[in-house]
Design a protein around this motif. Structure first.
Motif, PDB file in Angstrom:
ATOM      1  N   ILE A  56      -9.731  16.692  -1.797  1.00 23.63           N
ATOM      2  CA  ILE A  56      -8.488  15.924  -1.933  1.00 23.63           C
ATOM      3  C   ILE A  56      -7.821  15.748  -0.578  1.00 23.63           C
ATOM      4  O   ILE A  56      -7.361  14.655  -0.226  1.00 23.63           O
ATOM      5  N   ASN A  57      -7.777  16.827   0.218  1.00 26.96           N
ATOM      6  CA  ASN A  57      -7.160  16.712   1.539  1.00 26.96           C
ATOM      7  C   ASN A  57      -7.889  15.692   2.408  1.00 26.96           C
ATOM      8  O   ASN A  57      -7.265  14.924   3.150  1.00 26.96           O
ATOM      9  N   ALA A  58      -9.219  15.674   2.320  1.00 29.86           N
ATOM     10  CA  ALA A  58      -9.999  14.714   3.093  1.00 29.86           C
ATOM     11  C   ALA A  58      -9.712  13.287   2.625  1.00 29.86           C
ATOM     12  O   ALA A  58      -9.583  12.362   3.440  1.00 29.86           O
ATOM     13  N   LEU A  59      -9.617  13.103   1.304  1.00 28.37           N
ATOM     14  CA  LEU A  59      -9.312  11.779   0.762  1.00 28.37           C
ATOM     15  C   LEU A  59      -7.956  11.291   1.251  1.00 28.37           C
ATOM     16  O   LEU A  59      -7.810  10.129   1.669  1.00 28.37           O
ATOM     17  N   LEU A  60      -6.963  12.165   1.215  1.00 24.14           N
ATOM     18  CA  LEU A  60      -5.624  11.785   1.667  1.00 24.14           C
ATOM     19  C   LEU A  60      -5.629  11.398   3.141  1.00 24.14           C
ATOM     20  O   LEU A  60      -5.007  10.402   3.543  1.00 24.14           O
ATOM     21  N   LYS A  61      -6.334  12.171   3.959  1.00 22.22           N
ATOM     22  CA  LYS A  61      -6.389  11.867   5.389  1.00 22.22           C
ATOM     23  C   LYS A  61      -7.066  10.529   5.645  1.00 22.22           C
ATOM     24  O   LYS A  61      -6.609   9.733   6.478  1.00 22.22           O
ATOM     25  N   GLU A  62      -8.171  10.277   4.948  1.00 23.95           N
ATOM     26  CA  GLU A  62      -8.884   9.011   5.131  1.00 23.95           C
ATOM     27  C   GLU A  62      -8.018   7.825   4.727  1.00 23.95           C
ATOM     28  O   GLU A  62      -7.960   6.801   5.421  1.00 23.95           O
ATOM     29  N   TYR A  63      -7.332   7.969   3.616  1.00 23.83           N
ATOM     30  CA  TYR A  63      -6.511   6.859   3.117  1.00 23.83           C
ATOM     31  C   TYR A  63      -5.326   6.595   4.048  1.00 23.83           C
ATOM     32  O   TYR A  63      -5.024   5.440   4.380  1.00 23.83           O
ATOM     33  N   ARG A  64      -4.669   7.659   4.481  1.00 24.43           N
ATOM     34  CA  ARG A  64      -3.526   7.491   5.378  1.00 24.43           C
ATOM     35  C   ARG A  64      -3.956   6.854   6.695  1.00 24.43           C
ATOM     36  O   ARG A  64      -3.275   5.980   7.237  1.00 24.43           O
ATOM     37  N   ARG A  65      -5.107   7.290   7.212  1.00 29.30           N
ATOM     38  CA  ARG A  65      -5.596   6.715   8.463  1.00 29.30           C
ATOM     39  C   ARG A  65      -5.903   5.232   8.311  1.00 29.30           C
ATOM     40  O   ARG A  65      -5.549   4.421   9.169  1.00 29.30           O
ATOM     41  N   GLU A  66      -6.552   4.875   7.205  1.00 30.12           N
ATOM     42  CA  GLU A  66      -6.897   3.472   6.978  1.00 30.12           C
ATOM     43  C   GLU A  66      -5.646   2.610   6.823  1.00 30.12           C
ATOM     44  O   GLU A  66      -5.579   1.495   7.352  1.00 30.12           O
TER      45      GLU A  66
END
Length: 405
Positions: free
Chosen positions: A273-283
């Motif tokens: 979940i943390n990885a998903l959040l980071k990827e989405y925020r970066r995009e």
């Protein structure tokens, strides 16, 4: 010490009686209804032994007769079943927050209580919060503290070789502890047994979910952490030292992202979940959004539901990374099925789809591609129920041992 030669168990008289009683009790628990003759055949005990044990279980309120079976030529046999409310158990799971449930021996949930964890006050304060959550679940169930026979706790990964301070206090805190932490520091009101949360998800599915119909599967816990539980031969396989299944800390890139466990490129750093959040925020920030840091899971879920291309692309990408990891474990274990569980499985079908497709593409042997990929049971808290199942197992062990001393 129990010594095994072929299928024969050699030991003291009391030990043999304890093992026989536990086998009979577990056989009845696994069956909705079963006759004494069927038990005798399944556990390979004589009818007089089965009759004696079953009568003791009936007298102690664990088992009851529930009707007549089908006749095979003589009188219809009496059928035995577990008494659902004969005993009650507590299951607690530590993740981003704490959840405690009270359930009976059939896995029927009487109450559930959830609370946040405050890590600012040290060990004693954290244990007090755990106990408060457990006590509140008992209070909500309408039972008394004395009605609870045993307790099970599911934790994040514990006892890592070394740990770097992580932004997520849940994992950095627990990774530095060992299972004995609860014995040394905990003063719970009930006898308590502890296990990793992913293994408890596998156990919950085995006892109360779709795993009941399976004999060999891997349970993949895709949540704030990434974990795995393996069921082989209808039993939970925890490995030689009890720590099998650390899927999240298998490296998929030795030069990759730093992980709080101290290694680099861990799978958990790419598809949790943390990885998903980071990827989405970066995009989102790369696409000009100034609010990237404020996006949460619900934002991604809503965006994906509306067909937002950024959300869809990120879910596919993060899911594909998990798929690569799963292809590796399928190549090693060749399981009959994979059950996907955890918050990511429950909320993001596209993540699951991408995981499954990537895994299939990367499985080495054609025969292994026959594997079933199943969605975990979403209507029940399977990890918490796994903690209940663990508590029941520990209680049965103690009960059978105490009764034969």
């Amino acid at each position: 010490m129990v010594k095994r030669k072929s299928n024969i168990v050699v030991g003291s008289s009391g030990l043999i009686k304890s093992i026989n009683k536990k086998n009979v009790l577990n056989t009845i628990k696994r069956s909705e209804m079963i006759s004494r003759a069927e038990i005798s055949r399944e556990v390979k005990l004589t009818m007089p032994t089965v009759m004696r044990i079953s009568e003791e279980l009936i007298q102690d309120g664990l088992v009851c007769e529930v009707g007549k079976g089908v006749s095979t030529g003589g009188r219809k046999p009496n059928l035995l079943s577990i008494v659902p409310n004969g005993r009650y158990f507590l299951g607690t799971v530590i993740q981003k927050n704490i959840q405690s449930i009270v359930a009976n021996m059939s896995g029927d949930i009487l109450s559930s209580y959830r609370r946040d964890i405050d890590y600012s006050g040290g060990e004693d304060k954290i244990l007090a919060q755990l106990e408060q959550c457990m006590e509140e679940a008992v209070r909500m169930s309408g039972l008394t503290e004395n009605d609870i026979s045993y307790s099970g706790i599911g934790t994040p990964g514990m006892g890592f070789k070394y740990t770097e301070q992580a932004s997520d206090d849940v994992f950095s805190y627990w990774a530095t502890k060992r299972m004995d932490f609860f014995k040394e520091k905990g003063h719970f009101k009930w006898p308590t047994v502890v296990e990793n949360v992913a293994k408890l998800g596998a156990l919950g599915e085995l006892e109360y979910g779709i795993g009941k119909s399976l004999d060999d599967y891997l349970y993949i816990f895709a949540d704030y952490g990434i974990g795995m539980g393996r069921v082989k031969g209808g039993k939970l396989d925890v490995g030689n030292s009890g720590v099998a299944g650390e899927l999240g800390h298998m490296s998929i890139d030795f030069n990759g992202r730093d992980c709080y466990c101290g290694n680099r490129g861990c799978l958990e750093s790419y598809c949790s979940i943390n990885a998903l959040l980071k990827e989405y925020r970066r995009e989102k920030m790369m696409n000009g959004s100034a609010e990237g840091a404020g996006y949460g899971l619900q934002t991604i879920e809503d965006a994906a539901g509306q067909g937002d291309p950024v959300a869809e692309e990120v879910l596919k990408r993060v899911g594909s990374w998990l798929g690569i990891g799963l292809a590796n474990v399928v190549n090693i274990y060749n399981p009959g099925a994979i059950i996907l569980g955890g918050e990511l499985e429950r909320r993001f079908p596209l993540y699951v789809q991408s995981t499954s497709e990537t895994m299939m593409k990367n499985i080495f042997m054609d025969k292994s591609r026959n594997i079933k990929v199943l969605a975990g049971t979403i209507e029940k808290p399977m990890e918490a129920l796994g903690a209940v199942a663990l508590a029941i197992e520990a209680y049965f062990e103690k009960y059978c041992s105490d009764k034969t001393k």
